[in-house]
Scaffold this motif. Structure first.
Motif, PDB file in Angstrom:
ATOM      1  N   LYS A  44       0.807  -1.141   0.116  1.00  0.00           N
ATOM      2  CA  LYS A  44      -0.098   0.023   0.045  1.00  0.00           C
ATOM      3  C   LYS A  44       0.806   1.344   0.034  1.00  0.00           C
ATOM      4  CE  LYS A  44      -3.844   0.629   2.398  1.00  0.00           C
ATOM      5  NZ  LYS A  44      -4.803   0.725   3.257  1.00  0.00           N
ATOM      6  N   ILE A  45       1.999   1.253   0.752  1.00  0.00           N
ATOM      7  CA  ILE A  45       2.767   2.544   0.691  1.00  0.00           C
ATOM      8  C   ILE A  45       3.371   2.712  -0.452  1.00  0.00           C
ATOM      9  CG2 ILE A  45       5.053   3.266   2.025  1.00  0.00           C
ATOM     10  CD1 ILE A  45       3.915   1.897   4.535  1.00  0.00           C
ATOM     11  N   PHE A  46       3.957   1.621  -1.132  1.00  0.00           N
ATOM     12  CA  PHE A  46       4.855   1.910  -2.204  1.00  0.00           C
ATOM     13  C   PHE A  46       3.890   1.670  -3.555  1.00  0.00           C
ATOM     14  CE2 PHE A  46       8.362   0.549   0.194  1.00  0.00           C
ATOM     15  CZ  PHE A  46       9.196   1.696   0.015  1.00  0.00           C
ATOM     16  N   ASN A  47       2.366   1.585  -3.150  1.00  0.00           N
ATOM     17  CA  ASN A  47       1.535   1.547  -4.485  1.00  0.00           C
ATOM     18  C   ASN A  47       1.939   0.119  -5.157  1.00  0.00           C
ATOM     19  OD1 ASN A  47      -0.742   2.055  -5.930  1.00  0.00           O
ATOM     20  ND2 ASN A  47       0.372   3.573  -7.107  1.00  0.00           N
ATOM     21  N   ILE A  48       1.967  -0.955  -4.727  1.00  0.00           N
ATOM     22  CA  ILE A  48       2.481  -2.053  -5.590  1.00  0.00           C
ATOM     23  C   ILE A  48       1.213  -2.978  -5.858  1.00  0.00           C
ATOM     24  CG2 ILE A  48       3.842  -4.007  -5.912  1.00  0.00           C
ATOM     25  CD1 ILE A  48       5.971  -2.400  -3.949  1.00  0.00           C
ATOM     26  N   PRO A  49       1.030  -3.156  -7.109  1.00  0.00           N
ATOM     27  CA  PRO A  49      -0.221  -4.045  -7.302  1.00  0.00           C
ATOM     28  C   PRO A  49       0.420  -5.597  -7.200  1.00  0.00           C
ATOM     29  CG  PRO A  49       0.866  -3.412  -9.400  1.00  0.00           C
ATOM     30  CD  PRO A  49       1.589  -2.890  -8.390  1.00  0.00           C
ATOM     31  N   GLY A  50       0.175  -6.082  -5.479  1.00  0.00           N
ATOM     32  CA  GLY A  50       0.786  -7.363  -5.671  1.00  0.00           C
ATOM     33  C   GLY A  50      -0.659  -8.134  -5.293  1.00  0.00           C
ATOM     34  N   LEU A  51      -0.019  -9.392  -4.788  1.00  0.00           N
ATOM     35  CA  LEU A  51      -1.238 -10.616  -4.536  1.00  0.00           C
ATOM     36  C   LEU A  51      -1.886 -10.146  -3.216  1.00  0.00           C
ATOM     37  CD1 LEU A  51      -2.478 -13.065  -5.417  1.00  0.00           C
ATOM     38  CD2 LEU A  51      -0.926 -14.403  -4.214  1.00  0.00           C
ATOM     39  N   GLY A  52      -0.837  -9.548  -1.852  1.00  0.00           N
ATOM     40  CA  GLY A  52      -1.610  -9.442  -0.827  1.00  0.00           C
ATOM     41  C   GLY A  52      -2.492  -8.229  -0.796  1.00  0.00           C
ATOM     42  N   ARG A  53      -2.162  -7.435  -1.617  1.00  0.00           N
ATOM     43  CA  ARG A  53      -2.996  -5.976  -1.703  1.00  0.00           C
ATOM     44  C   ARG A  53      -4.172  -6.474  -2.517  1.00  0.00           C
ATOM     45  NH1 ARG A  53      -1.373  -0.238  -4.575  1.00  0.00           N
ATOM     46  NH2 ARG A  53      -3.492   0.864  -4.061  1.00  0.00           N
ATOM     47  N   LEU A  54      -4.364  -7.294  -3.527  1.00  0.00           N
ATOM     48  CA  LEU A  54      -5.538  -7.687  -4.266  1.00  0.00           C
ATOM     49  C   LEU A  54      -6.369  -8.743  -3.137  1.00  0.00           C
ATOM     50  CD1 LEU A  54      -6.930  -8.319  -6.839  1.00  0.00           C
ATOM     51  CD2 LEU A  54      -5.514 -10.303  -7.291  1.00  0.00           C
ATOM     52  N   ALA A  55      -5.943  -9.481  -2.582  1.00  0.00           N
ATOM     53  CA  ALA A  55      -6.386 -10.234  -1.506  1.00  0.00           C
ATOM     54  C   ALA A  55      -7.360  -9.104  -0.341  1.00  0.00           C
ATOM     55  CB  ALA A  55      -5.730 -11.287  -0.927  1.00  0.00           C
ATOM     56  N   LEU A  56      -6.497  -8.283   0.030  1.00  0.00           N
ATOM     57  CA  LEU A  56      -7.136  -7.407   0.955  1.00  0.00           C
ATOM     58  C   LEU A  56      -8.137  -6.542   0.317  1.00  0.00           C
ATOM     59  CD1 LEU A  56      -7.000  -6.016   3.670  1.00  0.00           C
ATOM     60  CD2 LEU A  56      -5.496  -4.524   2.986  1.00  0.00           C
ATOM     61  N   ASP A  57      -8.144  -6.139  -0.810  1.00  0.00           N
ATOM     62  CA  ASP A  57      -8.899  -4.961  -1.625  1.00  0.00           C
ATOM     63  C   ASP A  57     -10.180  -5.985  -1.884  1.00  0.00           C
ATOM     64  OD1 ASP A  57      -7.471  -3.028  -1.462  1.00  0.00           O
ATOM     65  OD2 ASP A  57      -6.620  -3.212  -3.428  1.00  0.00           O
TER      66      ASP A  57
END
Length: 596
Positions: free
Chosen positions: A262-275
């Motif tokens: 989230k801080i670096f605005n990276i479209p990763g798997l963890g962020r996708l799962a959280l969203d």
């Protein structure tokens, strides 16, 4: 050659993996119904941000998604579509899920490899001095313990914010946000790899002295073998016991790095799962969870293969004794440092308890440290020293309870490794964030919901460590001799297995106490833990993180408190309980050696 018992063990482990993965996917499928809110309302708000939809709009969404059918039909349709390469479409965007998850997985896998390289480099730097001194028989104590604890205590999201501000914005060395080119991977890889490497390196640094005090190392030194050769064999000797700790570390670098993404605005798997979980978008959430499970199983099999390659035939012929910590003399300077840290931390807590942590003064917002406010004020004008002091007991109490529960559960399940091996591998793939979402859906956002989420995944490192140590101890010569002389299970457990495992697990638990605080802080940072205005160290870090560049003192107090706690944790590995347990095992081992 594979034996029938080994084949049965592999089949049990495979069945455990399949069962645990099925239970995890079923729990994820129930998330919209466990939350107590209307899934159609959440999806509609995620689509259009409409806060007051009409009953007709909600009915249309339910009919479109088939929400009235319940979770089981959705899960069956999703599972039957996977063999055809169809993971469904997103409930929010309407786009196919599989390309989204594949792209996010590729990003997270690339970031994981970079962070893993940093982890290995930092772990090597942490224990290189112990290797150098131990191979020359000049080892006096674990010299890198305090430095490793300080590095491991750095909150990953706070380190990410500092790196983005200093190296990205101020100095312009690397991109501060986005995912474009190899340069964009440097800062997030450092933010993830430095604390993880310090943890792994600290565990190695704890185990290396025991290897250098074994008879083979003393013989190698007496025969004049090159120190580098002795160091390589000692490292190989200790890696077998530490290697299982890499499994939760590797998976955490992929699925648990949500705050860093989230801080670096990276479209990763963890962020996708959280969203997806936040929006209750079930198809991408299930697919991302399945990707994490498969990654964890593959990593677990790779770790097992590496362990067996490192151990060689000793695992079969019983020639491998268990590492035990020798009675290394401690330095006076370390005890003095630990005492100073305890005094400073206690002084901060007592001084903070004498102040009001909830008093708001809007005219004193973000004030720097002064005699009136020794640690400054936050964005609402509240005294940070007061909030730090009042949050200390709650933070330390919750973290201690979570660590104790996780260590006890991991010890019990690790001792039944044949039945729980698959469960350990699968549960270690579950990010604490996703576990927090599952528990929050039932309990609501709270500190005890976050504690339950950490317990759900926090037992896996202890179980992996216990299983690895038991495997070595059962293959030891004195254990086989006791078994051949008719020793029962209770005798083996009391005289050999527990004394060999408990000291290492206790040291691991003490060293991981600050890490538990950081995981709880990460959940609070994402809104899944302690809720305002309750003062808590993790909450202080999360709510003041946006002001790192403008007012760095707002996070300096809780960050320094975590460092002080980490130093005390390292000093705690020399507690009388651990010394007595180690001494008891050593005396038992010496009696066994003398009797043989």
């Amino acid at each position: 050659m594979s034996t029938p018992s080994a084949g049965r063990a592999r089949r049990r482990a495979a069945a455990g993996r399949a069962g645990a993965a099925s239970l995890l996917l079923a729990a994820v499928a129930l998330l919209p119904w466990l939350s107590g809110t209307d899934p159609a309302l959440t999806v509609l708000r995620a689509r259009s941000a409409d806060q007051d939809p009409t009953p007709g709009q909600l009915a249309a969404v339910r009919a479109e998604l088939g929400l009235d059918e319940g979770p089981l039909p959705h899960l069956v349709r999703w599972l039957t579509g996977l063999p055809r390469g169809d993971a469904g479409v997103s409930w929010v965007s309407g786009e196919p899920v599989l390309p989204q998850v594949a792209n996010a997985f590729a990003v997270s896998l690339t970031l994981m490899l970079g962070a893993l390289a940093v982890t290995v480099a930092v772990a090597g730097l942490v224990c290189v001095r112990t290797l150098h001194l131990g191979s020359r028989r000049r080892l006096r104590l674990r010299r890198a313990g305090v430095a490793a604890a300080v590095l491991a205590a750095l909150p990953k999201f706070l380190l990410a914010a500092l790196l983005a501000t200093v190296c990205g914005v101020w100095l312009g060395w690397f991109p501060a946000a986005g995912w474009a080119g190899p340069q964009a991977m440097v800062l997030p890889a450092l933010a993830l790899g430095v604390p993880s490497g310090a943890m792994i390196g600290g565990l190695l640094d704890q185990s290396l002295p025991a290897a250098f005090h074994e008879p083979w190392a003393r013989n190698a030194y007496a025969c004049g073998f090159p120190p580098g050769r002795t160091a390589r064999h000692a490292l190989r000797r200790t890696l077998a016991g530490v290697l299982p700790q890499l499994l939760p570390t590797v998976v955490a670098l992929v699925g648990g790095a949500v705050a860093v993404e989230k801080i670096f605005n990276i479209p990763g798997l963890g962020r996708l799962a959280l969203d997806a979980a936040t929006a209750q978008d079930l198809p991408p959430l299930q697919t991302a969870t399945l990707a994490l499970v498969l990654l964890g199983i593959a990593a677990g099999l790779l770790v097992q293969g590496l362990r067996r390659a490192l151990l060689g035939p000793a695992l079969r012929d019983g020639a491998l004794p268990t590492l035990h910590l020798p009675p290394l003399p401690g330095r006076r300077s370390v005890r003095v440092l630990a005492g100073c840290c305890a005094v400073v931390l206690l002084g901060l807590v007592v001084a903070g308890l004498l102040r009001d942590p909830l008093h708001v003064d809007t005219a004193a917002r973000l004030l720097p440290p002064s005699p009136a406010h020794p640690l400054g004020t936050d964005s609402l004008g509240r005294d940070l020293l007061a909030r730090l002091g009042h949050g200390a007991l709650r933070t330390a109490g919750v973290a201690l309870a979570v660590t104790a529960a996780s260590a006890a559960l991991g010890l019990l399940l690790g001792m039944a490794s044949r039945a729980s091996a698959g469960l350990t591998e699968v549960m270690s793939t579950l990010p604490a964030v996703l576990a927090g979402l599952l528990t929050t859906a039932v309990t609501g956002p709270s500190v005890w919901g976050a504690a339950l989420a950490v317990c759900l995944v926090g037992w896996t490192p202890y179980a992996a460590q216990t299983a690895a140590l038991l495997e070595q101890e059962r293959a030891a010569g004195h254990t086989l001799a006791s078994t051949s002389l008719g020793a029962g299970r209770l005798h083996l457990l009391r005289r050999h297995l527990l004394p060999a495992v408990l000291p290492a697990v206790l040291r691991n638990a003490v060293l991981r106490l600050p890490t538990t605080v950081l995981v709880l802080a990460s959940l609070g940072f994402l809104g899944l833990g302690e809720q305002p205005p309750t003062p808590e160290w993790g909450r202080l870090l999360s709510e003041n993180q946006p002001y790192v560049e403008l007012a760095p003192w707002t996070v300096l107090g809780p960050a320094c408190a975590l460092v002080l706690l980490s130093v005390l944790s390292v000093a705690g590995t020399g507690t009388p309980l651990l010394r007595r347990t180690n001494g008891r095992w050593r005396r038992g081992a010496e009696r066994q050696e003398g009797g043989s």
